[in-house]
Design a protein around this motif. Sequence first.
Motif, PDB file in Angstrom:
ATOM      1  N   THR A 142     -16.096  -7.948 -21.081  1.00  0.00           N
ATOM      2  CA  THR A 142     -15.252  -9.076 -20.672  1.00  0.00           C
ATOM      3  C   THR A 142     -15.223  -9.154 -19.151  1.00  0.00           C
ATOM      4  O   THR A 142     -15.394 -10.226 -18.566  1.00  0.00           O
ATOM      5  N   LEU A 143     -15.019  -7.994 -18.510  1.00  0.00           N
ATOM      6  CA  LEU A 143     -15.029  -7.927 -17.044  1.00  0.00           C
ATOM      7  C   LEU A 143     -16.349  -8.469 -16.500  1.00  0.00           C
ATOM      8  O   LEU A 143     -16.375  -9.321 -15.613  1.00  0.00           O
ATOM      9  N   ILE A 144     -17.439  -7.976 -17.077  1.00  0.00           N
ATOM     10  CA  ILE A 144     -18.761  -8.361 -16.602  1.00  0.00           C
ATOM     11  C   ILE A 144     -19.008  -9.851 -16.834  1.00  0.00           C
ATOM     12  O   ILE A 144     -19.569 -10.538 -15.979  1.00  0.00           O
ATOM     13  N   THR A 158     -15.102  -3.863 -20.888  1.00  0.00           N
ATOM     14  CA  THR A 158     -16.121  -3.833 -19.830  1.00  0.00           C
ATOM     15  C   THR A 158     -16.964  -5.103 -19.861  1.00  0.00           C
ATOM     16  O   THR A 158     -17.231  -5.714 -18.825  1.00  0.00           O
TER      17      THR A 158
END
Lengths: 216, 169
Positions: free
Chosen positions: B94-96, B92
């Motif tokens: 990393t996505l953000i 999460t």
Amino acid sequence: MEPQILSDALLLAAPAIGTVANIAFQFTLYRMTRSTLMISIMAGLGAGCAVTAAFVALALFLSPPTIVDGCALALSVFVIYGAAGMTYFSLINLGETSLRIRMLQLLLDSPNGLTLPEILAIYDDKKLIATRLRRMAENRRAILIDGVVYPRRSVLFAASWVLELLKRLLYGRDPIFVSCRKGNDRVSRVKMTSRPNGTSIPAPNDPGRAAGGKQQ
Amino acid sequence: MPVFLVGAGLFIIAFVIHVVVWKVRRPHHQAASLVLLFLFVGLAGFGGIWLLKASGGSALSILRAALAILLYLSCCMFYFLLFSAVDSDSPTLTLIGIIRKRGLLGISREQLSQEMAKYSFVRPRLTQMINDGFLVQVGDRLHAGRRGRILATLVLSYRRLLGDREAGG
């Protein structure tokens, strides 16, 4: 009992009682109403914070310190309450989002264990990313307009920024999650060599795969 | 004020030592080393304050000292939770991180998927769990280890109490 001692005891008890109120409120709200997990967590944190604030106010009223002292004591108590709240949040969140727990549940549900291909067939990176993206959109942690994702100010975005700073400080390199970059076996290489039997989970293109799974 | 200065001050000292040690030589077992380092600094610091109090040089009462210890431990707890995300990358976050880096321009779902395809999460996490004793490997099959069973039982039992059955992932 002297007001000073009573005041100190109340300051010490405030975060503990606040945390109990937080857990009780969150648990009750989530079990008894149809509120979402995140709303129940936030409401619980708020309720616990109010209880903590009431105890701090009472303690400072019983034995009034100077303004600076009072602020420092209140800040200390709220940091302690915050840490307890954060720990509780992590406990709940582990069950909700943790990859580790998801893997462990898969294995606990399979008495004979699972091979890596079996695990990846149930839950691979693509599925993981799709789940996380969906959850981010549902919880409005990012804005999704016409298939384009935009950042949204939130605690998670702040956490991501702090993490980036911390990685720069500790590792001093491009901090965007280097250890999971494909082809970088930093975690695997370091730790596999320390395993007693030298076995590993070899990647399909892993040179160690051909050499019996042991990496050097 | 002394409570805050002692608790936060000791945490800052421990943090500086941690950064210096990690810069010089990053330990093999980062999480365990971090806990030991912060515990050691805490014990040394509060031991010193106790000695100071015994010789009549400290103004902290026992209850205030307990509050300072709690403050120090709480700061440590905050940091350990943060560090766990540094030690093992969160999908999460990393996505953000990718979304945040694109800023106001935004990023299409396709581009985001392509960016995320550069990273691997499940396999490194499984390897890390084996090394940490959460999983055991017998032949080519993986099983939950003792530590893994304890962790999963704790988390999933509370989740069941809350009324949820499946782990989210």
